[in-house]
Design a protein around this motif. Sequence first.
Motif: not given
Length: 73
Positions: A36, A39-40
């Motif tokens: 997660k 993904e940023q």
Amino acid sequence: KTVISREYSSEWKVGMEPYYPVNNEQNNKLFEEYRKLAEQEKNVIFGGRLGNYKYYDMDKVIEAALEMVAEEL
């Protein structure tokens, strides 16, 4: 000169050095958190054994890298 080496895989057990990802519940949950965060990130590609947290034979690592390049280009 030629050097020949052989590698024989074995099932990981507690107390052994984990040279490759140990896919258990705790580590998979941690990987999901890292995924997660990854993904940023902008302009960064995570791949290979560590980036995907999977064991790959080298031919599969190369294949995955080439596929990722094809996607990006």
